[in-house]
Design a protein around this motif. Structure first.
Motif, short mmCIF file in Angstrom:
data_model
loop_
_atom_site.label_atom_id
_atom_site.label_comp_id
_atom_site.label_asym_id
_atom_site.label_seq_id
_atom_site.Cartn_x
_atom_site.Cartn_y
_atom_site.Cartn_z
N VAL A 14 1.19 -2.88 17.31
CA VAL A 14 0.85 -2.58 15.92
C VAL A 14 -0.66 -2.63 15.69
CG1 VAL A 14 1.23 -4.97 15.11
CG2 VAL A 14 1.46 -3.05 13.52
N ILE A 34 -4.43 4.06 24.86
CA ILE A 34 -3.75 4.07 26.15
C ILE A 34 -2.74 2.92 26.19
CG2 ILE A 34 -4.05 3.90 28.65
CD1 ILE A 34 -6.58 5.31 28.38
N THR A 40 4.82 -0.10 21.25
CA THR A 40 5.58 -1.31 20.85
C THR A 40 5.98 -2.22 22.02
OG1 THR A 40 7.91 -0.59 20.93
CG2 THR A 40 6.68 -0.03 18.94
N GLY A 49 9.03 -8.58 11.57
CA GLY A 49 8.53 -7.55 10.64
C GLY A 49 8.25 -8.04 9.24
N GLY A 204 -2.82 -7.35 23.13
CA GLY A 204 -1.78 -8.30 22.73
C GLY A 204 -1.50 -9.36 23.78
N VAL A 210 -7.22 -8.16 29.95
CA VAL A 210 -8.10 -7.04 29.59
C VAL A 210 -9.50 -7.58 29.22
CG1 VAL A 210 -8.40 -5.08 27.99
CG2 VAL A 210 -6.17 -5.52 29.01
N VAL A 318 16.54 -14.24 19.33
CA VAL A 318 15.30 -13.70 19.90
C VAL A 318 14.38 -14.88 20.20
CG1 VAL A 318 13.20 -12.37 19.38
CG2 VAL A 318 15.44 -11.45 18.77
N ALA A 349 0.10 -12.28 13.41
CA ALA A 349 1.00 -11.67 12.42
C ALA A 349 0.59 -10.21 12.26
CB ALA A 349 0.94 -12.42 11.11
C1 LIG Z 1 9.91 -13.56 17.66
C2 LIG Z 1 8.70 -13.02 16.96
C3 LIG Z 1 8.75 -12.77 15.59
C4 LIG Z 1 7.64 -12.27 14.94
N1 LIG Z 1 7.70 -12.01 13.61
C5 LIG Z 1 6.64 -11.46 12.96
C6 LIG Z 1 6.70 -11.14 11.59
O1 LIG Z 1 7.70 -11.37 10.93
N2 LIG Z 1 5.61 -10.57 11.01
C7 LIG Z 1 4.47 -10.32 11.70
O2 LIG Z 1 3.50 -9.81 11.12
N3 LIG Z 1 4.39 -10.63 13.01
C8 LIG Z 1 5.44 -11.19 13.65
N4 LIG Z 1 5.34 -11.50 14.98
C9 LIG Z 1 4.07 -11.33 15.66
C10 LIG Z 1 3.84 -9.89 16.05
O3 LIG Z 1 4.83 -9.50 16.93
C11 LIG Z 1 2.47 -9.75 16.71
O4 LIG Z 1 1.48 -10.25 15.86
C12 LIG Z 1 2.13 -8.32 17.00
O5 LIG Z 1 3.18 -7.69 17.67
C13 LIG Z 1 0.88 -8.23 17.84
O6 LIG Z 1 0.63 -6.90 18.09
P1 LIG Z 1 -0.44 -6.43 19.15
O7 LIG Z 1 -0.61 -5.00 18.97
O8 LIG Z 1 -1.65 -7.29 19.01
O9 LIG Z 1 0.13 -6.83 20.56
P2 LIG Z 1 1.36 -6.28 21.39
O10 LIG Z 1 2.48 -5.89 20.53
O11 LIG Z 1 1.62 -7.28 22.46
O12 LIG Z 1 0.82 -4.94 22.02
C14 LIG Z 1 -0.07 -4.88 23.08
C15 LIG Z 1 0.19 -3.60 23.83
O13 LIG Z 1 -0.83 -3.43 24.81
C16 LIG Z 1 -0.27 -2.83 25.94
N5 LIG Z 1 -1.17 -3.14 27.06
C17 LIG Z 1 -1.54 -4.35 27.49
N6 LIG Z 1 -2.37 -4.26 28.55
C18 LIG Z 1 -2.53 -2.95 28.78
C19 LIG Z 1 -3.25 -2.23 29.76
N7 LIG Z 1 -3.96 -2.84 30.71
N8 LIG Z 1 -3.19 -0.89 29.73
C20 LIG Z 1 -2.47 -0.24 28.76
N9 LIG Z 1 -1.75 -0.89 27.83
C21 LIG Z 1 -1.78 -2.22 27.84
C22 LIG Z 1 1.09 -3.50 26.04
O14 LIG Z 1 2.00 -2.76 26.82
C23 LIG Z 1 1.50 -3.60 24.57
O15 LIG Z 1 2.27 -2.52 24.15
C24 LIG Z 1 6.46 -12.01 15.66
C25 LIG Z 1 6.42 -12.26 17.02
C26 LIG Z 1 7.53 -12.77 17.67
C27 LIG Z 1 7.44 -13.02 19.13
#
Ligand SMILES: Cc1cc2nc3c(=O)[nH]c(=O)nc-3n(C[C@H](O)[C@H](O)[C@H](O)COP(=O)(O)OP(=O)(O)OC[C@H]3O[C@@H](n4cnc5c(N)ncnc54)[C@H](O)[C@@H]3O)c2cc1C
Length: 804
Positions: A14, A34, A40, A49, A204, A210, A318, A349
């Motif tokens: 996200v 990338i 996701t 969510g 993430g 990274v 989960v 979040a």
């Molecule tokens: C059980 C649970 C419940 C949650 N509930 C909520 C909620 O209710 N509300 C809320 O706001 N948040 C919630 N969260 C937190 C939320 O999931 C995270 O804050 C959010 O998903 C973080 O997003 P991100 O994009 O930073 O990371 P990520 O979703 O981890 O995305 C990182 C992406 O980078 C890609 N990537 C990594 N390294 C590389 C590379 N070298 N090359 C290419 N791609 C790469 C990965 O494949 C991944 O798709 C929850 C989390 C959990 C575990």
């Protein structure tokens, strides 16, 4: 995939999708995202969510509010549903202190313009969520704009909207290596190599790796997190509305409806880190095994709060991971020494904060600065000390466990401490010092009279009130000794030192043997620092400022470096003590053969102090005759002993920063993160009086001139006297003129010398007239207040400047 893009975003969660969207929206369309697997594929797919209004940092709360508004916008733009359920939400309090805190948080929201909240009774809460037991609930806060979204839909909506604006999304392509090259970065991926000016780490769960690809050790770690989804609850089937998103603070749970069951998420007290060095590359759409035993206590509370759970089964468990920084806020922004490398990680979040993070980062990359004050999520709020794995584990674990636990403003938390200690730490501890942590360094707060004194955590005046009062009295009447190791000190030398300082500081530079208050401005005229510059007269200069801004300032200095300048951060190598109070000169005269009595206010020089050679500046944040005495770390213990011995006959008392905060408030001296922030201009804060309008170019000059020659700022910092009995303002309380909100408190406290509750506040210009009657909410209760002239103590500054 092309071989060149202006910016490459790594990570299709996200956060990465939001950064991509905002870059494209603000005009950079030659950009790509990338993704190692599919969009996701990290934390984002299994998130609950949910989104809600509360955040302890009001700047971040504002960015959360922005995200909530944005969700429907991206849905429209992309044509992809985000599955919005704007159910409204409740945050519930189950203890008197928490209820008080919630009432005060409600007022903070008003201060920052979030007006769709209201306080509710337990009965209303029960009506709004009929499947909830209100047992033990004392009250709550309702917010209209809370609810939940479909997580996969939301990520695709961000990405889809970005694509419509010309951005590219490349899936099934892992970034393998990053190389810093002339003008940018070489991004080596499974599908080939890309050259780009900018890379964004939005990886993430893999952010750590990274980071390491670019030689950066980010203070971030994943932790596991549980939620369960129940089977259908018959009572919910009967309702013609969805129950609201509900946070039960004392129960450690959040709840939302999921079809005709509920989703119950748990902030585990017994937390569990997962893959501290980052997730394995092959980690896919998997989850960890649920561990109900570890969360038994929280589950029991949850099942009591929602009794229907005792009747129906659990459909899905989960247990997934997401990432945390030591203070739970995101890590965003540029990294010093790595031009073109940007962070957008540690976002715990993402569905709530991802929009604000994407917006701020895209503004930063495109315009050089984000619009909002985002220090609370700036990656530069941490220094090298925070790279340590044990520190990261302790602090992220503490944050996680305390996610729903109330932290009082006067409470000191133990994780990652003590880390840095000034050499006189042990001696001061033996003398009763109680410590707080600042950027890894232990800072003296006050000196307790006995070993068994325990400060009670409270939102109001604490039982340390009289201790601090006595320290203030010692400073005003005799002399106070304060460890000032906790300031930043940068040494500037070289042929280009003066010219460089003249360019980055908006003030006139001090003459040899003098110090000067120096506002530092950004290009847009907003503040970058409230610094003090010393000219030691031998070609070396010092810049002194807030200790916790060391990395943040160093990044700014290096980004604006001049020719032939040597800049060194000497803060941990150089430490010291200050003396403040009418007897301070007498103490020093006993210890030096130098002409210390000739040192004028804001003068500085090198003196023999006892057996030591020290750099001394005559200035005082307390507003008294005062001296700051600097020595090497190896000399710190000796300096303390020397000063204490000489000071006994003059009534010297060791004091802490709690006293200093009260003393400076009586002088209406602003401090960073309160009266001064990067959101304010020099004109708003009164810092413009230090600007040298006659000198040539300096950073921010055009914008500052525009402000000076325009109509003036709409809001100004004013000093308030508040009719408060048992609690003082602390920051972000709303200020009212009748029923009209005219601003908010920037900082407050009790002025022990003047015997008044005081505050400084950023308020509308019209309301800032001396004598205006106002009111301020303190811990939720309205208190009469009035605007008073600045510096209620010693308004003419005689005590401080005396003899000059
Ligand atoms: C059980 C649970 C419940 C949650 N509930 C909520 C909620 O209710 N509300 C809320 O706001 N948040 C919630 N969260 C937190 C939320 O999931 C995270 O804050 C959010 O998903 C973080 O997003 P991100 O994009 O930073 O990371 P990520 O979703 O981890 O995305 C990182 C992406 O980078 C890609 N990537 C990594 N390294 C590389 C590379 N070298 N090359 C290419 N791609 C790469 C990965 O494949 C991944 O798709 C929850 C989390 C959990 C575990």
């Amino acid at each position: 995939m092309k071989s060149h893009y202006r910016a490459v975003v790594i990570g299709g969660g996200v956060v990465g999708a939001s950064v991509l969207y905002h870059l494209a929206k603000f005009g950079w369309t030659d950009v790509c995202l990338i993704e190692r697997s599919v969009l996701t594929a990290g934390s984002s797919w299994h998130a609950a969510g949910g989104f809600h209004a509360l955040n302890a940092d009001p700047n971040i709360a504002s960015l959360q509010a922005y995200t909530i508004d944005l969700l429907s916008e991206i849905e429209q733009e992309s044509g992809q549903s985000v599955g919005m359920h704007m159910t409204g939400g409740m945050t519930l309090a189950g203890t008197p202190d928490r209820w008080e805190w919630l009432q005060s948080a409600y007022r903070t929201f008003q201060s920052i313009g979030i007006d769709d909240c209201r306080l509710i009774t337990p009965q209303e809460a029960g009506e709004l969520c009929p499947i909830m037991s209100t047992e033990g609930i004392l009250g709550g806060m309702w917010a209209d704009r809370e609810g939940y979204v479909d997580t996969t839909g939301t990520v695709h909506a961000y990405a889809g909207a970005a694509k419509k604006r010309g951005a590219e999304v490349i899936e099934h392509n892992r970034v393998l290596e990053l190389h810093q090259v002339e003008g940018g970065w070489q991004v080596v991926t499974e599908k080939g190599t890309i050259h780009t000016e900018h890379v964004v780490n939005a990886a993430g769960l893999w952010a750590k790796q990274v980071g390491r690809m670019a030689g950066i050790e980010l203070p971030v770690s994943p932790l596991n997190h549980h939620y369960l989804i129940s089977d259908t609850i018959p009572e919910l089937e009967q309702l013609d509305f969805e129950v609201p998103m509900t946070v039960d603070l004392e129960g450690f749970t959040y709840m939302r409806q999921d079809q005709k069951g509920i989703l119950l998420g748990i902030y585990e007290i017994d937390h569990e880190h997962w893959m501290v060095d980052g997730a394995p590359w092959e980690y896919g759409f998997e989850l960890q095994q649920e561990d109900p035993d570890r969360i038994e206590k929280e589950l029991t509370l949850g099942f009591e709060r929602y009794p229907a759970l005792q009747e129906v089964g659990v459909k899905t468990w989960v247990n997934g991971a997401f990432t945390f920084a030591p203070d739970g806020n995101p890590l965003v922004g540029p990294v010093r020494g790595k031009p073109g490398y940007w962070c957008a990680c540690g976002v715990m979040a993402g569905f709530l904060q991802g929009g604000g993070v994407g917006k701020s980062l895209a503004e930063w990359m495109i315009h050089g600065e984000p619009e909002a004050d985002v220090f609370g999520m700036d990656v530069a709020r941490f220094g090298d000390y925070a790279q340590n794995k044990r520190f990261i584990k302790e602090t992220t674990g503490q944050f996680y466990t305390r996610r729903f636990v109330m932290t009082y403003p006067n409470e000191q938390l133990p994780a990652g401490r003590p880390l840095k200690k000034a050499p006189a730490y042990d001696g001061m501890t033996a003398a009763g010092c109680r410590w707080g942590a600042n950027y890894g360094l232990e800072l003296p707060l006050y000196f307790a009279p006995s070993e068994d004194f325990v400060e009670t955590p409270t939102l109001k005046r604490s039982n340390a009130f009289d201790i601090v009062a006595a320290e203030c009295k010692a400073v005003r009447e005799n002399v106070g000794l304060l460890d000032i190791s906790g300031f930043s000190r940068f040494e500037v030398s070289g042929d280009g030192a003066e010219a460089w300082l003249d360019k980055i500081m908006a003030s006139k530079l001090p003459a040899p043997g003098r110090a000067k208050l120096a506002p530092m401005l950004g290009h847009d005229g907003r503040m970058k620092g409230d610094l003090t510059v010393f000219n030691w007269g031998d070609g070396t200069w010092w810049i002194m400022g807030s200790y916790y801004l060391r990395e943040w300032h160093m990044r700014w200095f290096q980004d604006h470096m001049g020719e032939n300048v040597t800049l060194r951060d000497i803060a941990d190598a150089t430490v010291g003590f200050s003396l403040s109070g009418p007897n301070s000169l007498k103490v020093l005269e006993k210890l030096t053969d130098g002409p210390i009595g000739d040192l004028k206010f804001m003068g500085c020089g090198t003196f023999n102090i006892g057996m030591l050679r020290c750099k001394v500046g005559r200035l005082s944040v307390a507003g008294e005759l005062g001296y700051e005495i600097h020595c090497s770390a190896a000399e710190h213990i000796t300096l303390r002993e020397t000063l204490l011995e000489a000071g006994t006959e003059f009534g010297m008392k060791e004091v802490g920063f709690n006293a200093l905060l009260s003393l400076r408030l009586e002088k209406s001296f602003g401090i960073w993160s309160a009266e001064f922030t990067q959101a304010y201009t020099a004109g708003q804060t009164g810092m413009d009086r230090w600007i040298d309008w006659d000198k040539g170019a300096f950073v921010g000059r055009d914008a500052a001139l525009q402000e000076r020659d325009g109509n003036g700022p709409d809001q100004l910092v004013a000093t308030l006297e508040i009719d408060a009995a048992d609690a003082d303002a602390s920051g972000y309380e709303p200020v009212w003129n009748g029923d009209q909100r005219v601003g908010f408190v920037t900082s407050g406290g009790y002025g022990h010398t003047v015997g008044k509750s005081l505050a400084m506040a950023m308020i509308d210009r019209d309301a800032a007239q001396e004598g205006t009657s106002l009111s301020v909410h303190i811990v939720g209760a309205a208190r009469p207040a009035k605007v008073i002239a600045p510096s209620p103590y010693d308004p003419t500054g005689t005590a401080m400047r005396g003899g000059s």
